[in-house]
Design an enzyme around this catalytic site. Sequence first.
Site, PDB file in Angstrom:
ATOM      1  N   GLY A 197      -1.146 -13.738  13.883  1.00 33.45           N
ATOM      2  CA  GLY A 197      -2.597 -12.942  13.733  1.00 33.45           C
ATOM      3  C   GLY A 197      -2.350 -12.167  14.792  1.00 33.45           C
ATOM      4  O   GLY A 197      -1.690 -11.799  15.757  1.00 33.45           O
TER       5      GLY A 197
ATOM      6  N   VAL B  18       1.119 -18.806  16.062  1.00 33.01           N
ATOM      7  CA  VAL B  18       1.393 -20.411  16.366  1.00 33.01           C
ATOM      8  C   VAL B  18       2.676 -20.850  16.004  1.00 33.01           C
ATOM      9  O   VAL B  18       3.292 -20.420  14.761  1.00 33.01           O
ATOM     10  CB  VAL B  18       0.074 -21.088  15.422  1.00 33.01           C
TER      11      VAL B  18
ATOM     12  N   LYS C  14       0.406 -22.258  20.438  1.00 33.71           N
ATOM     13  CA  LYS C  14      -0.341 -21.173  20.224  1.00 33.71           C
ATOM     14  C   LYS C  14       0.136 -20.125  21.307  1.00 33.71           C
ATOM     15  O   LYS C  14      -0.370 -20.266  22.387  1.00 33.71           O
ATOM     16  CB  LYS C  14      -1.689 -21.350  20.056  1.00 33.71           C
TER      17      LYS C  14
ATOM     18  N   ASP D 235     -15.823 -21.010  15.429  1.00 32.25           N
ATOM     19  CA  ASP D 235     -15.103 -20.278  14.443  1.00 32.25           C
ATOM     20  C   ASP D 235     -14.923 -21.655  13.291  1.00 32.25           C
ATOM     21  O   ASP D 235     -13.800 -21.491  12.827  1.00 32.25           O
ATOM     22  CB  ASP D 235     -13.632 -19.764  14.774  1.00 32.25           C
TER      23      ASP D 235
END
Length: 551
Positions: free
Chosen positions: A17, A22, A37, A135
């Site tokens: 993203g 990842v 990550k 999140d």
Amino acid sequence: MTVIAGRYRLLDVLGEGGMGTVWRARDEVLGREVAVKEVRAPAGLPDADRERLFARLEREARSAARITHRNVVTVYDVALDDDRPWIVMELVRGLTLAETLEAEGPLPPRRAAHVGAEVCAALRAAHEAGVLHRDVKPANVLLANDGRVVLTDFGIAAVEGVSPLTMTGELIGSPEYLAPERALGHTPGPAADLWSLGVLLYAAVEGVSPFRRETPLDTLRTVVDEEPLPPAHAGPLAPVIEGLLRKEPEQRLSARVAEDQLRLVGAGGAPRTEPPPAGAYAPLPVGGPGGPGGTGGPGGTGPTAPMPVPAPVPGPGPEESGRPRRRWGLVAGIAALLLVAGGLTYAALRDSGADDGGSPVPPVTTSAPTTAPSTASPSTSAETGTTSPSATTTPPVSVIVSVRAVRDTYEGACPPPLDAAPQFAAAVTVDRTPATVSYRWATESGEKQDAAWRTLDFPEGGPTEQRLTRTQADYPAGAQVSDRIRLEVRDPVARESNWVDFSVTCEETAPPPSSPPATTATPSGGTASPGGAPGGAPGGGAGTAAAMPRR
């Protein structure tokens, strides 16, 4: 193959993203597979901001590594390579809740309650360690192959406004899980994570978030200004969802109470339905590395030290009985979020219909998601009196309404002339045609508003947006008015726009009279004006309205 920090050999990509990638990797020292990550700064970020971003991510990832709990993905290490942090985590095999919902559809309430209880336990452990998740959403909840429910991405996507860019395809998912206080730019506390849990539970049983709209901006406004529709398929889970989705953080269920009620629902029971008093559940304080931690033991499930209970939040007075006046805070919060998130600007909110030169007011989305599941309702035969299930009904037309001021202030002789009186422009949007919208203009005081409902027709194949104008002109000399106005919709669904303030200050003296009309003598000695009727009287009523299709 690339080796990070001389230890972690990257094998293949698990997800990618805007904030990074990842990887599945192998720890060459311990001989185990891990998830790594790779963190990247948003494109175009200045070097100084880039360094601060990496420093903050490193610090918060190290804080997250202090959380030891079966429902929290374990952070093993923060490796520095190429002057940026690489977060090394436990590799959990399974599907995310988002993938499960996409493949299987909404969950039954008991299963959703079990998942929610496990996520809530993870949040309790994190909050006791002084860490906010920021999140919480289905894409960050893993349903592991070994039966565990694991909350991932702790302390990683922690920068305000950039968390939606953590993984591929998640940009549209995050704004709808954002707590109102974060959308307003306020400092979040543990209650912000619990709001996100409430949205997650709603999405788990309904299949869609209650706040999802077409754009991130509209979604954030809906989060702040609109109450969600009651979930249709939550069953005994509904009171818990309602308790978590209270706009004021102090009034939400605490993590402890929420977890207890979720486990009760998951076991087949029913939670307490009466709402708790305001301020009854004090949020846990959240600090940095020196903040509270360890009180719950390694499992994070022990008792929490007593916290002061805040005083109940004062209720709104009569003059505040309408929608909270959060507009400017929301605009500031959204601007801060989107500037960091990647350059979205208010150009997306161009004024598409007014020609008065005023600044555009962003639309307030007030519609229910059009993709929400519809409920089949029984139909009764008038001839036989029997009841039989009907076919799945088509969802009602979705309606979006917003209002902005063309002129919001008038001072002078009254009644105000139509070209100077306060005037407002409304946009009414439907998701499909044909449609008929029943609406009225309403003031907060209840004065000078529509006495009856009006209709606005959207013919089949025509535009899905129409504009309305309203002029508030019927005020007598000496009037002093400070009020608010909005557009209310009754059909096909009940919706309300944002409130818009306006004021009218009338001079005590009436305007000078016009010259007397010429008269002619009548046989009876009376007089008559030309045309046989008095002239020059301004139009009466509370105002004028017009509908114009969007060109």
